[in-house]
Design an enzyme around this catalytic site. Sequence first.
Site, mmCIF file in Angstrom:
data_model
loop_
_atom_site.group_PDB
_atom_site.id
_atom_site.type_symbol
_atom_site.label_atom_id
_atom_site.label_comp_id
_atom_site.label_asym_id
_atom_site.label_seq_id
_atom_site.Cartn_x
_atom_site.Cartn_y
_atom_site.Cartn_z
ATOM 1 N N CYS A 115 0.838 -1.201 0.000
ATOM 2 C CA CYS A 115 0.000 0.000 0.000
ATOM 3 C C CYS A 115 0.869 1.246 0.000
ATOM 4 O O CYS A 115 1.460 1.562 -1.026
ATOM 5 C CB CYS A 115 -1.003 -0.051 1.156
ATOM 6 S SG CYS A 115 -2.360 1.123 0.974
ATOM 7 N N HIS A 121 -3.621 -5.302 0.866
ATOM 8 C CA HIS A 121 -2.925 -5.597 2.116
ATOM 9 C C HIS A 121 -2.903 -7.093 2.405
ATOM 10 O O HIS A 121 -3.825 -7.615 3.051
ATOM 11 C CB HIS A 121 -3.647 -4.892 3.275
ATOM 12 C CG HIS A 121 -3.407 -3.430 3.377
ATOM 13 N ND1 HIS A 121 -2.473 -2.875 4.239
ATOM 14 C CD2 HIS A 121 -3.983 -2.384 2.731
ATOM 15 C CE1 HIS A 121 -2.488 -1.549 4.126
ATOM 16 N NE2 HIS A 121 -3.397 -1.220 3.219
ATOM 17 N N GLU A 160 -1.194 -8.627 4.633
ATOM 18 C CA GLU A 160 -1.106 -8.874 6.076
ATOM 19 C C GLU A 160 -2.487 -8.791 6.729
ATOM 20 O O GLU A 160 -2.663 -9.273 7.852
ATOM 21 C CB GLU A 160 -0.117 -7.898 6.739
ATOM 22 C CG GLU A 160 -0.634 -6.508 7.052
ATOM 23 C CD GLU A 160 -0.796 -5.593 5.836
ATOM 24 O OE1 GLU A 160 -0.660 -6.078 4.694
ATOM 25 O OE2 GLU A 160 -1.063 -4.391 6.033
#
Lengths: 260, 140
Positions: free
Chosen positions: A85, A215, A217
Site C-alpha cells: 500500500c 494488504h 497482512e
Amino acid sequence: MIAVIYFPGSNCESESRIACEAAGMKAEIIRWNAKVDLDAYAGFILPGCWSYEDRIRAGIIASLDPIMLKMKEQAKKGKPVLGICNGCQVLVESGMIPGNEDKAQMALAPNTNPLVSGYYCTWVKIKSVGARNAFNMLLEPGEIIDIPVAHGEGRFTTQKTHLLYRIEKNGQIAFQYCGSSGNIIESFPINPNGAMRNIAGVTNKEGNVLGIMPHPERGFFKRQLKEKVMKNFEDAMSLASAAKIFESMREYINNGNTLR
Amino acid sequence: MVILCVSLKVPDTTAITALHTMRALGFSVKNVERKEYYEFEISGDEESFKKRVVNADVLINANKHAYHFGIQGEGVKILVMDNEQGAGLLSTLKNRLGFKEIKSMKKGALWKLQTSEETAIQIADTLLCNKHYQGYRILQ
C-alpha cells in the site's frame, strides 16, 4: 531477520511483523532513521498507511529519505523488498518498481471510482499472474487471493506508453484485480480504483522487489477474511491464501535469494 | 475566470515538511508557502459569485483558512494540478450548495518558493509533481 521499516505515519508495521513471523521469518520493526546496518537483514518490508501524512502526495517524502538509497543497494544484492500500500507508493515514487530508471516511471494516482470520491476500502480478489518472482513462488499461476484494499491513491498509471507493454512482456505485472472466476474485467467493482490493466502489484525485472496495493497482512489468517466460515479456533488461526506471499518470500530467502 | 486561493491561518505542516525536504535534498530555499488553488469558469456576475463562494465551507473554513482572489505575493509560483480533475467537488458545489453558475472548475496546489526559477523547476520535477498523473506550470 526481516526489517519492517517504520516511517512517521506508518501504521501497519505490527501486522506486517506478525505476518512475517507466522510465515516462519523472524522480523523486527526499525525506524526509518535508525542507525543500523541493513546488511544484517535478509529482506525488507515497507508497510502500509500514511508515511509523512501523505504530505505533498502519497509516498514522495519517504521515497526521498536516505534509507531508500540504502534500500536500493540491498535490492541490487537480490534481497527481497515488499512494499504494501503506502510502501508500494514509496517504491513507485523512488523508481524501485518497475525499476528501469532511478526515478518514478509510474504513478499511483487518485482512485477513479463511480461510488466514492477519495479513500475506499473493500474486499477484492487478485490473481497471481506474470513471471515467477520472490513473492509468488508458492502460488499457482492464476491462483486467486481474497484480500482487502484501503486507499485513496491506488490507481497504477503511466505516461510512458511503452512501459506498460514492456512490463507486461517481462512478466512484471504480478497481480491483477479479478472476478471470482479469475476474469479480468477492467471496470468497477472488480477494478476498485481504475488502475491500468487492473494492476494490483508490480515487480522489478529481477523479481525481488514487489509493490502491491492490497494488504496481504490483513488477509493472512482465515479469521481475518470477509467470508468467515471456520470450523474451530485452529481453523480460524490457519493461514489464508494471502499468506503465500510472505511464505514465498521466506522460500526465496531460504533458496539463497534465487527463484529456483 | 475566477481564481480563488485558500491558505491555512495555522502553521502549514505540509509546506514545512516540503521546505525541510527541499533543504535535505540540497536545494537552497528561503521559504515555502502552499495554497489550495481553485479556478472557476462561471456564467453571470463575478462579484456576486465571489461573495457567495467564500461562504462555501467545503472550500473555506473560516476558523482555519485565509483566502484571496487572484495570484498574489512574491516568490516563484508553481501551480501543480492533476491531469484528471475529479467531479466530486464540482458536483457538491453545483448540486448541493447551489452554485449553478459554475460551468467548470479546476483544483490544484499553488506553491510559492523563495528561490531562483531554475531551482524551483528542479524542485517541481523532483518533489512537487509526478508527471505520470500531474502537470505544473510557473505562474507569472
